[in-house]
Design an enzyme around this catalytic site. Structure first.
Site, short mmCIF file in Angstrom:
data_model
loop_
_atom_site.label_atom_id
_atom_site.label_comp_id
_atom_site.label_asym_id
_atom_site.label_seq_id
_atom_site.Cartn_x
_atom_site.Cartn_y
_atom_site.Cartn_z
N GLY A 34 0.62 -1.18 0.08
CA GLY A 34 0.21 0.23 0.05
C GLY A 34 0.80 1.31 -0.06
O GLY A 34 0.59 2.24 -0.73
N HIS A 35 1.95 1.23 0.89
CA HIS A 35 2.72 2.40 0.84
C HIS A 35 3.60 2.46 -0.24
O HIS A 35 3.98 3.58 -0.77
CB HIS A 35 3.92 2.26 2.18
CG HIS A 35 3.22 2.20 3.44
ND1 HIS A 35 3.20 1.15 4.34
CD2 HIS A 35 2.57 3.32 4.04
CE1 HIS A 35 2.62 1.40 5.53
NE2 HIS A 35 2.33 2.65 5.29
N ARG A 185 -0.99 -3.50 10.39
CA ARG A 185 -1.53 -4.15 11.59
C ARG A 185 -2.11 -5.71 11.13
O ARG A 185 -1.99 -6.48 12.07
CB ARG A 185 -2.67 -3.29 12.16
CG ARG A 185 -2.47 -2.18 13.02
CD ARG A 185 -3.67 -1.50 13.56
NE ARG A 185 -3.05 -0.70 14.56
CZ ARG A 185 -2.78 0.77 14.01
NH1 ARG A 185 -3.01 1.07 12.97
NH2 ARG A 185 -2.67 1.55 15.02
#
Length: 249
Positions: A34-35, A185
């Site tokens: 995602g990053h 997470r």
């Protein structure tokens, strides 16, 4: 990739590149695809790409959550180097908070709802640290994922309220093949938890009323924090194995 640890050095780099377009991706570490999608977009649209890795304690209302946040600086550096980032800004708490968080940026309306209602003070920490980072890096464009859509809306509002010359660019949620929104997470979940986690998005994006969805999530094995609609978007937060997951559709 050059690693920068001080405000003065980062500001000097900005000064030396005043004629260049700078793209900025702020992160808390624990980097994933995602990053990297944000980094790739920043790289494609700017002359220079800056990423910050700073696990910001002021946005954690739960100390245990901060202590167990899954981040490894060396792994993050290797990923960013491979992605072709120009500068990594990696400050410490004393660098970012010489005032020890006495001065804050707060928003008094939307930040009190959804995640903000459940995590008191969370968005004060987010807005304050991002304002500091914006003032240090002075990017032309800043990139944020839509998984934290409430955060994106609040940061966009902050930019407009304080007349900052920064384009804030929302980037689509990156999901696993099974629909689960990629998140640092997720690494805290067991194998069994990871197998169940995709049901969160499946139920949230499925048919039925909000109450139906809450009931279906509880039945599936999640503890519902909230499921609420706001401005045409459905937001949800759940706990699975004491790990808090968020998503929106």
């Amino acid at each position: 990739m050059k690693i920068i640890k001080t405000v003065s050095e980062m500001k000097e780099i900005r000064k030396q590149n005043s004629d260049k377009k700078i793209g900025f991706v702020p992160t808390m570490g624990g980097l994933h695809n995602g990053h990297l999608s944000l980094v790739n977009k920043a790289k494609s649209e700017n002359d220079i790409t800056v990423v910050s890795v700073y696990l910001n304690p002021t946005q954690f209302n739960d100390k245990k959550d901060l202590e167990t946040y899954p981040a490894n600086f060396n792994d993050d550096c290797a990923l960013l180097e491979k992605a072709g980032v120009d500068y990594l800004f990696a400050p410490t708490y004393p660098v970012m908070y010489p005032d020890d968080f006495k001065y804050k940026v707060i928003e008094t309306d939307f930040s009190k709802t959804l995640c903000g209602a459940k995590r008191p003070g969370h968005f004060d920490g987010v807005l304050t640290v991002v304002m500091k980072l914006f003032n240090i890096v002075r990017p032309n464009n800043a990139y944020f994922g839509e998984k934290d859509f409430q955060q994106y809306k609040l940061l966009k509002g902050m930019i407009e309220a304080f007349f900052l010359d920064i384009n804030i660019i929302p980037c689509p949620i990156v999901r696993e093949d099974n629909g689960l929104a990629i998140s640092s997470r997720n690494r805290k979940l067991s194998e069994k938890g990871l197998a169940l986690a995709p049901k969160f998005h499946e139920i949230l994006s499925g048919k039925g009323s909000i109450e139906d969805k809450k009931e279906a999530l509880e039945k599936a094995g999640f503890k519902v924090d909230y499921v609420e609609e706001f401005d045409g978007r459905l937001y949800g937060a759940v706990f699975l194995e004491d790990v808090r997951l968020i998503d929106n559709v």
